[in-house]
Structures are given as structure tokens and as C-alpha cells.
Design a protein around this motif. Structure first.
Motif, short mmCIF file in Angstrom:
data_model
loop_
_atom_site.label_atom_id
_atom_site.label_comp_id
_atom_site.label_asym_id
_atom_site.label_seq_id
_atom_site.Cartn_x
_atom_site.Cartn_y
_atom_site.Cartn_z
N CYS A 209 15.49 -22.88 -4.22
CA CYS A 209 16.31 -23.87 -3.51
C CYS A 209 17.45 -24.34 -4.41
O CYS A 209 17.22 -24.74 -5.55
N PRO A 210 18.69 -24.32 -3.91
CA PRO A 210 19.82 -24.78 -4.72
C PRO A 210 19.83 -26.29 -4.94
O PRO A 210 20.53 -26.79 -5.81
N ASN A 211 19.02 -27.02 -4.16
CA ASN A 211 18.97 -28.47 -4.30
C ASN A 211 17.92 -28.94 -5.32
O ASN A 211 18.21 -29.76 -6.19
N CYS A 212 16.70 -28.38 -5.21
CA CYS A 212 15.61 -28.88 -6.05
C CYS A 212 14.96 -27.82 -6.91
O CYS A 212 14.11 -28.15 -7.74
N GLY A 213 15.32 -26.56 -6.72
CA GLY A 213 14.78 -25.50 -7.56
C GLY A 213 13.45 -24.94 -7.13
O GLY A 213 12.93 -24.00 -7.75
N THR A 214 12.86 -25.46 -6.06
CA THR A 214 11.58 -24.94 -5.56
C THR A 214 11.79 -23.55 -4.95
O THR A 214 12.82 -23.27 -4.36
N ARG A 215 10.78 -22.69 -5.09
CA ARG A 215 10.89 -21.35 -4.53
C ARG A 215 11.00 -21.43 -3.01
O ARG A 215 10.20 -22.10 -2.34
N LEU A 216 12.00 -20.75 -2.46
CA LEU A 216 12.21 -20.74 -1.01
C LEU A 216 11.13 -19.92 -0.31
O LEU A 216 10.61 -18.94 -0.86
N GLN A 217 10.83 -20.29 0.90
CA GLN A 217 9.90 -19.52 1.73
C GLN A 217 10.70 -18.86 2.86
O GLN A 217 11.27 -19.56 3.70
N GLN A 228 16.15 -15.97 7.19
CA GLN A 228 15.84 -17.38 7.42
C GLN A 228 14.85 -17.88 6.37
O GLN A 228 13.80 -17.25 6.17
N ALA A 229 15.22 -18.98 5.70
CA ALA A 229 14.36 -19.52 4.65
C ALA A 229 14.36 -21.04 4.70
O ALA A 229 15.28 -21.67 5.22
N THR A 230 13.31 -21.61 4.13
CA THR A 230 13.16 -23.07 4.06
C THR A 230 12.60 -23.44 2.70
O THR A 230 11.78 -22.71 2.14
N CYS A 231 13.03 -24.57 2.18
CA CYS A 231 12.44 -25.10 0.96
C CYS A 231 11.25 -25.99 1.35
O CYS A 231 11.44 -26.97 2.09
N PRO A 232 10.05 -25.67 0.89
CA PRO A 232 8.89 -26.48 1.27
C PRO A 232 8.88 -27.87 0.63
O PRO A 232 8.11 -28.74 1.06
N ASN A 233 9.74 -28.09 -0.36
CA ASN A 233 9.76 -29.37 -1.06
C ASN A 233 10.76 -30.36 -0.45
O ASN A 233 10.40 -31.48 -0.08
N CYS A 234 12.03 -29.92 -0.32
CA CYS A 234 13.07 -30.88 0.12
C CYS A 234 13.59 -30.60 1.53
O CYS A 234 14.40 -31.35 2.06
N GLY A 235 13.15 -29.47 2.14
CA GLY A 235 13.55 -29.17 3.51
C GLY A 235 14.86 -28.42 3.65
O GLY A 235 15.31 -28.15 4.77
N PHE A 236 15.51 -28.08 2.54
CA PHE A 236 16.73 -27.28 2.60
C PHE A 236 16.47 -26.02 3.43
O PHE A 236 15.42 -25.37 3.29
N CYS A 237 17.44 -25.66 4.29
CA CYS A 237 17.25 -24.49 5.14
C CYS A 237 18.61 -23.96 5.59
O CYS A 237 19.66 -24.52 5.26
N ASN A 238 18.58 -22.88 6.36
CA ASN A 238 19.81 -22.30 6.89
C ASN A 238 20.51 -23.26 7.84
O ASN A 238 19.88 -24.07 8.52
#
Length: 453
Positions: A209-217, A228-238
């Protein structure tokens, strides 16, 4: 803007060179602009831009998108200047503008459509200042020239003007993050019926994730990191696509545009070309051309033959697709195209860059980022590699687990055809580098001559 004498000297010299080169039946693509820029480094700042300025950029697909947009605009009656002939860096664009302007720098059409090499953004965008910028994608490219995708992202991000409307790929979590303060119109492609996602690529240009660094899913990837991907930590997505392809059948695309369903003919149904068509349609509709006009103008459109071509030899189809040597993502997409084609296949690989061959680089790391594993299929019965680096490709193919008995190496690209065992396969796939067209032309000639026997 008051023009200095250096501009007029450069313009006169450049225009004279263009005229002279045309008399000699030579393409005045880069040289006049190169000389003019040496005489006047601020040359591009002296042109008076027309009413509409459109720039197309991105790692892969920009030539196809520029040509399709240009064709539709012309059919709709727009008077355009475009570099469809080539020359997408500052020298080529300088040549184009010199050839299509008055001596005072006024362009002779009301619309300027430019394909722009993304690496050249800082030398072009501050002067051209587009009203619209279409970015197809940002992906890993030549290590020698483009370093890393974040490096290229920064070139664009620092130089896109605030006024520019950006047509972005919603499924590309890299390019869709460009200049977030600008107005964006997004295109995308849903997971299509019958599509097998390509989740096994060696390379993904965005993992965390470019916002928090968590691995994208990723829920799915069409290829590389496009999906299509989502960050499980901060919710960043397409971003949500304004124009989303939801169905493709027989080269007809169904696009959902907010609450409206629109139908368009497209030239090819490979996933990369579906994205190219989506970018074209999204720009044209944003530009104000009606759905019916766009659909009518796209009828019969084709991918330029320097990117994709077909012919028949020995009664069997031959598919010729650009693989862009030194570009692991484009080459991987071509290999993915091969593995997803039904039937028994033979593959010819001529991936050497002609210019690299003249100024040989020992860096062949890109072939180890390319998904040659996609060719490890029971239905790929022959792989014939031609060129100076054929044995390097042999090593890479063996590392990919491909049976040595299926691989043939040739020192010359044009000898590859002689090793084809036509009785063993149903179709031939040729993957070639953009700067290897001379060898490709000779190969096509051989195939057509053999077919006539």
C-alpha cells in the motif's frame, strides 16, 4: 512571448532540413528537431499551441491509443496534427511542430495530438501544456533507460500541468495516483466471463500500500499489477472506473458508463488491446463525441501492423505480436497471449533490440523478470530463438523448465523459419522486438513465399 533571434534561426534551419529530407524521400522524424533544439534549447516554448492539445503517454499501448484516437478525430472532421509516424521524444515533437507551423510558431491546425515518451515529460509538458493527458499504464520498462516505475511516475507527476484533465487507468494502482489534485476520468476492465486471471506473474510493480506500507490483497490481476486490490489495513483501493468494460465478445465491448450501458466495436480482444480501446473510448466520450459517433468511427479499426498482424502460411494462421525487448511486462503479456491461445503452437522469438545490438549491453537481467514460464505448456511444441543472444534465451527457457528438445537456437533471426516443423502445430506465434522489423519483414516474406509453393 517575444521570440529571440535564435528561435528564428533554428526554425529556418529546421524547416529547410525537413524540406530537403522530404525531397530525398527520407522521414524527417528526429534530425531536424535535434538540430533546431541545439540552436535554440527553448524552441518548444516558442510555438503557439492550438485550441486543443491532447497528449498520450504510458509504458505500453501509447502508439496504438494515439493512432486510434487520431483516426476517430479525423473521421469526425477534426483538423489535427499528430506524430503517428513516430518521434515521441522532444526532438521528434520539435520536428513535427516545425513541419506544421508558420515561421512565427503558429500551428496550422486547431488540434494537436501527441504520443509522448513518458521519460521525456520534463522536456515537453512544461511547453505543450495539454488540455487532456491519456495515461495507458505505468509499468516496469527498460532498466537502462527507465530505471524503475516510480522514477518514471515522478517525471510525469512533477510536470503534468494543473489544468490538464487526466484519463487514467483505474486498474493501475501506479498511474492512477498521478497528480491527484487534477480532474481524473477513469477507465477499467472487469474480470471478464471465461477469463483466467494472470496471478502468477514474476513481477508486480506495486505490492505494498502506498499509504501505509501494508501488503495489498489482489482479488484478481489481468496481468502484472493491473487488476483490483485493497489494503486490509487502511482501505486504500482502486478508483472507481467511469467507463468500465464488463463484457467482450467477438470484438465487441460492453461498457458501463455510470448508469448507462454502451456498446462499441474494438479491433482486438486481447486483454492489453481491450485496455487500449477502453482508454480511447473514455477519452473520446470525455472529449464530447457521442457514443454513436465513437462506435461508428471505430468500425473496421485495426491495431497498427507494427504492433499486431496476422497472415496465413501452409494453410495455418500466423500471429505476429510486438513483445518489446528489454520490456519484461510487455514481453510477459505476449507470452501470456501465447499460452492462452488454444491449439498446438510453435513460437518464434526475435527479441533483440537492433540498437542495443549495435551498442551491446551486457545487462540481460530483464529476461529474468519476463514470464517465459508461460511458454512451459504441453501445447507449445516448438520454440525457435533467433539472434546474437539466442543462447542467453536458451538458458532462460531452460530455467523456466522448458524441455530442451523443444528449443532451437539460430544465430540469425531470419533462419528461424527453416526450422519450423509444420506438421506438429496448428498455429505459429511470432514475438518480436519493435526495433527488429527488418528481420521480421524477411521472415514474413519467407512465410508468404512458402505458402505460395
Amino acid at each position: 512571448m517575444k521570440k529571440r533571434i535564435s528561435y528564428y534561426v533554428a526554425a529556418l534551419v529546421g524547416k529547410a532540413m525537413i524540406h530537403g529530407m522530404h525531397l530525398m524521400k527520407r522521414n524527417a522524424t528526429n534530425l531536424p528537431g535535434e538540430v533546431a533544439l541545439q540552436l535554440c534549447p527553448s524552441l518548444l516554448a516558442n510555438f503557439q499551441m492550438p485550441k486543443h492539445v491532447i497528449v498520450v503517454t504510458g509504458t505500453n499501448g501509447k502508439t496504438t491509443v494515439t493512432n486510434l484516437i487520431g483516426n476517430v478525430l479525423k473521421k469526425c472532421g477534426n483538423d489535427i496534427i499528430t506524430n503517428a509516424f513516430g518521434g515521441n521524444v522532444d526532438t521528434g515533437i520539435a520536428s513535427l511542430l516545425l513541419a506544421n507551423s508558420k515561421l512565427n510558431g503558429t500551428l496550422t491546425a486547431d488540434t494537436l495530438l501527441l504520443e509522448m515518451d513518458e521519460r521525456s515529460a520534463q522536456r515537453i509538458l512544461p511547453y505543450v501544456k495539454p488540455d487532456y493527458l491519456v495515461c495507458t499504464n505505468l509499468q516496469r520498462d527498460s532498466m537502462k533507460r527507465n530505471a524503475h516505475v516510480e522514477f518514471i511516475f515522478d517525471f510525469l507527476n512533477r510536470n503534468i500541468p494543473e489544468k490538464t484533465v487526466v484519463i487514467s487507468n483505474a486498474d493501475d494502482l501506479v498511474s492512477s495516483q498521478l497528480v491527484p489534485e487534477n480532474k481524473h476520468i477513469y477507465f477499467g476492465v472487469a474480470l471478464l466471463d471465461g477469463e483466467v486471471p494472470t496471478n502468477d506473474s514474476l513481477v508486480s510493480d506495486i505490492v505494498n500500500c502506498p499509504n501505509c506500507g501494508t501488503r495489498l490483497q489482489f482479488s484478481f490481476r489481468h496481468y502484472n499489477h493491473i487488476g483490483q486490490a485493497t489494503c486490509p489495513n487502511c482501505g486504500f483501493c482502486n478508483a472507481k472506473a467511469d467507463f468500465q468494460v464488463t463484457k467482450v465478445e467477438n470484438c465487441t465491448a460492453t461498457i458501463q458508463h455510470h448508469d448507462t450501458t454502451e456498446i462499441y466495436p474494438i479491433p482486438n480482444d486481447r486483454i492489453t488491446d481491450i485496455y487500449n480501446s477502453a482508454a480511447v473510448i473514455t477519452f473520446l466520450r470525455t472529449y464530447g463525441i457521442s457514443q454513436q459517433q465513437v462506435a461508428d468511427c471505430l468500425k473496421g479499426s485495426e491495431i497498427v501492423k507494427s504492433r499486431y498482424d496476422t497472415l496465413t502460411s501452409h494453410g495455418k494462421p500466423v500471429y505476429i505480436t510486438l513483445a518489446k525487448g528489454q520490456n519484461p511486462i510487455a514481453c510477459s503479456a505476449a507470452c501470456d497471449f501465447v499460452r492462452k491461445e488454444p491449439g498446438k503452437k510453435a513460437v518464434i522469438l526475435i527479441l533483440e533490440d537492433f540498437y542495443d545490438r549495435r551498442r551491446t549491453s551486457e545487462n540481460i537481467a530483464w529476461i529474468y523478470e519476463t514470464d517465459f514460464e508461460f511458454l512451459k505448456q504441453d501445447d507449445v511444441v516448438q520454440i525457435i530463438v533467433g539472434g546474437k543472444r539466442a543462447t542467453d534465451y536458451l538458458v532462460r527457457l531452460l530455467i523456466a523448465g522448458i524441455d530442451r528438445s523443444r528449443i532451437v537456437c539460430c544465430a540469425s533471426e531470419t533462419e528461424t523459419v527453416q526450422h519450423l516443423q509444420w506438421d506438429k502445430f496448428d498455429k505459429l506465434m511470432i514475438l518480436y522486438d519493435l526495433y527488429n522489423t527488418e528481420s521480421l519483414s524477411q521472415i514474413k516474406k519467407q512465410l508468404q513465399e512458402d505458402a505460395a509453393i
